[in-house]
Design a protein around this motif. Sequence first.
Motif, PDB file in Angstrom:
ATOM      1  N   PRO A   1       0.852  -1.224  -0.108  1.00  0.00           N
ATOM      2  CA  PRO A   1       0.095   0.123  -0.101  1.00  0.00           C
ATOM      3  C   PRO A   1       0.909   1.457  -0.099  1.00  0.00           C
ATOM      4  N   LEU A   2       0.225   2.251  -0.508  1.00  0.00           N
ATOM      5  CA  LEU A   2       0.934   3.742  -0.356  1.00  0.00           C
ATOM      6  C   LEU A   2       1.195   3.907   1.021  1.00  0.00           C
ATOM      7  N   ARG A   3       0.108   3.670   2.093  1.00  0.00           N
ATOM      8  CA  ARG A   3       0.410   3.994   3.318  1.00  0.00           C
ATOM      9  C   ARG A   3      -0.068   2.764   4.044  1.00  0.00           C
ATOM     10  N   ASP A   4       0.657   2.165   4.913  1.00  0.00           N
ATOM     11  CA  ASP A   4      -0.155   0.978   5.841  1.00  0.00           C
ATOM     12  C   ASP A   4      -0.868   1.476   6.798  1.00  0.00           C
ATOM     13  N   LEU A   5      -1.842   0.624   7.472  1.00  0.00           N
ATOM     14  CA  LEU A   5      -2.567   1.051   8.558  1.00  0.00           C
ATOM     15  C   LEU A   5      -2.105   0.222   9.722  1.00  0.00           C
ATOM     16  N   ARG A   6      -1.562   0.805  10.885  1.00  0.00           N
ATOM     17  CA  ARG A   6      -0.855   0.132  11.984  1.00  0.00           C
ATOM     18  C   ARG A   6      -1.531   0.531  13.327  1.00  0.00           C
ATOM     19  N   THR A   7      -1.448  -0.302  14.294  1.00  0.00           N
ATOM     20  CA  THR A   7      -1.580   0.320  15.851  1.00  0.00           C
ATOM     21  C   THR A   7      -0.200   0.152  16.656  1.00  0.00           C
ATOM     22  N   ILE A   8       0.122   1.077  17.165  1.00  0.00           N
ATOM     23  CA  ILE A   8       1.024   1.293  18.172  1.00  0.00           C
ATOM     24  C   ILE A   8       0.985   1.548  19.593  1.00  0.00           C
ATOM     25  N   ARG A   9       1.694   1.203  20.553  1.00  0.00           N
ATOM     26  CA  ARG A   9       1.585   1.534  22.003  1.00  0.00           C
ATOM     27  C   ARG A   9       2.733   1.946  22.589  1.00  0.00           C
ATOM     28  N   GLY A  10       2.638   2.857  23.667  1.00  0.00           N
ATOM     29  CA  GLY A  10       3.989   2.806  24.461  1.00  0.00           C
ATOM     30  C   GLY A  10       3.752   4.466  25.345  1.00  0.00           C
ATOM     31  N   THR A  11       4.613   4.645  25.994  1.00  0.00           N
ATOM     32  CA  THR A  11       4.658   5.875  26.718  1.00  0.00           C
ATOM     33  C   THR A  11       5.000   6.994  25.686  1.00  0.00           C
ATOM     34  N   MET A  12       4.778   8.287  26.086  1.00  0.00           N
ATOM     35  CA  MET A  12       4.964   9.329  25.049  1.00  0.00           C
ATOM     36  C   MET A  12       6.324   9.515  24.834  1.00  0.00           C
ATOM     37  N   GLU A  13       7.492   8.932  25.950  1.00  0.00           N
ATOM     38  CA  GLU A  13       8.732   8.984  25.714  1.00  0.00           C
ATOM     39  C   GLU A  13       9.132   8.055  24.565  1.00  0.00           C
ATOM     40  N   GLU A  14       8.634   6.797  24.760  1.00  0.00           N
ATOM     41  CA  GLU A  14       8.991   5.758  23.631  1.00  0.00           C
ATOM     42  C   GLU A  14       8.229   6.025  22.266  1.00  0.00           C
ATOM     43  N   LEU A  15       7.136   6.597  22.172  1.00  0.00           N
ATOM     44  CA  LEU A  15       6.679   7.038  21.080  1.00  0.00           C
ATOM     45  C   LEU A  15       7.236   8.108  20.158  1.00  0.00           C
ATOM     46  N   LEU A  16       7.972   8.952  21.134  1.00  0.00           N
ATOM     47  CA  LEU A  16       8.585  10.203  20.184  1.00  0.00           C
ATOM     48  C   LEU A  16      10.224  10.054  20.276  1.00  0.00           C
TER      49      LEU A  16
ATOM     50  N   GLN B   1      -2.983   4.296  14.686  1.00  0.00           N
ATOM     51  CA  GLN B   1      -3.920   4.281  15.892  1.00  0.00           C
ATOM     52  C   GLN B   1      -2.935   4.210  17.069  1.00  0.00           C
ATOM     53  N   ILE B   2      -3.102   5.001  18.007  1.00  0.00           N
ATOM     54  CA  ILE B   2      -1.902   5.422  18.900  1.00  0.00           C
ATOM     55  C   ILE B   2      -2.728   5.037  20.347  1.00  0.00           C
TER      56      ILE B   2
ATOM     57  N   LYS C   1       2.377  16.797  19.523  1.00  0.00           N
ATOM     58  CA  LYS C   1       3.513  16.060  19.587  1.00  0.00           C
ATOM     59  C   LYS C   1       3.302  14.984  18.726  1.00  0.00           C
ATOM     60  N   LEU C   2       2.312  14.284  18.917  1.00  0.00           N
ATOM     61  CA  LEU C   2       2.407  12.800  18.141  1.00  0.00           C
ATOM     62  C   LEU C   2       2.025  13.300  16.680  1.00  0.00           C
ATOM     63  N   ARG C   3       1.318  14.528  16.357  1.00  0.00           N
ATOM     64  CA  ARG C   3       1.200  14.852  15.016  1.00  0.00           C
ATOM     65  C   ARG C   3       2.334  14.996  14.226  1.00  0.00           C
ATOM     66  N   ASN C   4       3.323  15.613  14.966  1.00  0.00           N
ATOM     67  CA  ASN C   4       4.744  16.198  14.450  1.00  0.00           C
ATOM     68  C   ASN C   4       5.370  14.772  13.980  1.00  0.00           C
TER      69      ASN C   4
ATOM     70  N   GLN D   1      -6.299   8.173  15.693  1.00  0.00           N
ATOM     71  CA  GLN D   1      -6.988   8.055  16.954  1.00  0.00           C
ATOM     72  C   GLN D   1      -5.999   8.175  18.147  1.00  0.00           C
ATOM     73  N   ILE D   2      -6.034   8.781  19.064  1.00  0.00           N
ATOM     74  CA  ILE D   2      -5.224   8.512  20.368  1.00  0.00           C
ATOM     75  C   ILE D   2      -6.294   7.984  21.302  1.00  0.00           C
ATOM     76  N   HIS D   3      -5.480   7.083  21.987  1.00  0.00           N
ATOM     77  CA  HIS D   3      -6.275   6.493  23.217  1.00  0.00           C
ATOM     78  C   HIS D   3      -5.395   6.396  24.525  1.00  0.00           C
ATOM     79  N   TYR D   4      -5.684   6.707  25.682  1.00  0.00           N
ATOM     80  CA  TYR D   4      -4.941   6.876  26.769  1.00  0.00           C
ATOM     81  C   TYR D   4      -5.349   5.508  27.603  1.00  0.00           C
ATOM     82  N   GLN D   5      -4.267   4.836  28.139  1.00  0.00           N
ATOM     83  CA  GLN D   5      -4.349   3.636  28.942  1.00  0.00           C
ATOM     84  C   GLN D   5      -3.524   3.734  30.253  1.00  0.00           C
ATOM     85  N   ASN D   6      -4.060   3.399  31.296  1.00  0.00           N
ATOM     86  CA  ASN D   6      -3.508   3.397  32.544  1.00  0.00           C
ATOM     87  C   ASN D   6      -2.934   1.827  32.813  1.00  0.00           C
ATOM     88  N   PRO D   7      -1.573   1.783  32.700  1.00  0.00           N
ATOM     89  CA  PRO D   7      -1.136   0.305  32.863  1.00  0.00           C
ATOM     90  C   PRO D   7      -1.519  -0.152  34.303  1.00  0.00           C
TER      91      PRO D   7
END
Length: 390
Positions: free
Chosen positions: A272-287, A301-302, A316-319, A326-332
Amino acid sequence: MRFLHLSDLHFGRSLCEYSLLEDQRHWCRQLLAHLDGIQYDAVLIAGDLYDRAVPSAGAVELCDWFLAELAGKRSIPVLCIAGNHDSPQRLSFASSLYRAAGLYMAAIPERKLARVTLEDQWGPVDFFLLPYLTPGDGRTLFPQEEIHTFQDAYAALLRENREEIAAAPRRVLLAHGFFSRGADREAPGLLSSDSEVSVGGSDLVDAALFDPFHYCALGHLHRGQTAGTPRLRYCGSPLKYSVSEAGQEKSVLSVKLDRTGEVAVEPVVFPPLRDLRTIRGTMEELLAPTAGEFASADYIQITVLTQGTEMGAAQKLRNVYPNYLQIHYQNPAAQALELEGRERLVRLSLTESYLAFYHQVTGQELSASGKAVLEALDRQMEQEREEENG
């Protein structure tokens, strides 16, 4: 004979706020390049050319260009049926003119199945085109019969065409819907996604009706799979159209039909031109991996793992992930407690579960006689399990 099996193109589809027209055109170009390198006798499109009954101007332009490239520029016979997302009346417009150019469009269900005969070195191959069929369509076509379900409608139509189907030496069917063989109909093997909607399995049809055919090119389910036998195939959608499809590999199917009607099927994958994926992690790990550079232009989807609120997280994530969905928040910690509670609940006996439920609802303890009844049921169920296990 070799043909290419496509379905569920959904031209005009959007993913959250993103139009997928550019992604769909990119996919079309790859498929056309594939056809330029390998000789095919036909292209089969098993429904849902459009995403909506009233498609956008961009979707119509893309579909028109794609079909013209196939049937017009490359002179490949194209066999299409309408899916549940298509407008049968719109697709059937000028269908008699299309046939002259090698585009065979069956959009409105008819009592007699549309039939297209193509030739190879071993003789004729008959393609039967069955557009999306509802119980209402069935009652219109067969007013003398009792038709209440999708199963009733398909059974009536196949009975009506039984002799003509049986007379064809090699037979291929195009159909669009939920199909699975009788013994497998309650099994979890029929895999769908958020892109398809089924109400309680009411539209599920026994694919044993299609046994007379050597191959069935099916559409509607977006994940490539069989419908009980290798001869009954869903090729799936060309792109990922919902987050539930993120882990799937999309493909079309290259099908070879030999002189006896045996088929060999191979998937053909187009990146595909762009894939569709899901990722998860802390803000530090994602950035952290990118130091502010785009990590990916994919559709993402984050899930952010955080104990509280993350100020400015979206920007920050858009950059880093400009096409995030979408952005979901999860408390471990909260999730761990929830999982621990579920595990404890699974270990409770029937008596323990009901006593806890009764106390939560009424605020009282169950009577001694009630407890005795529950304990007797527990013992009976345990005895039955032991007998079943030998």
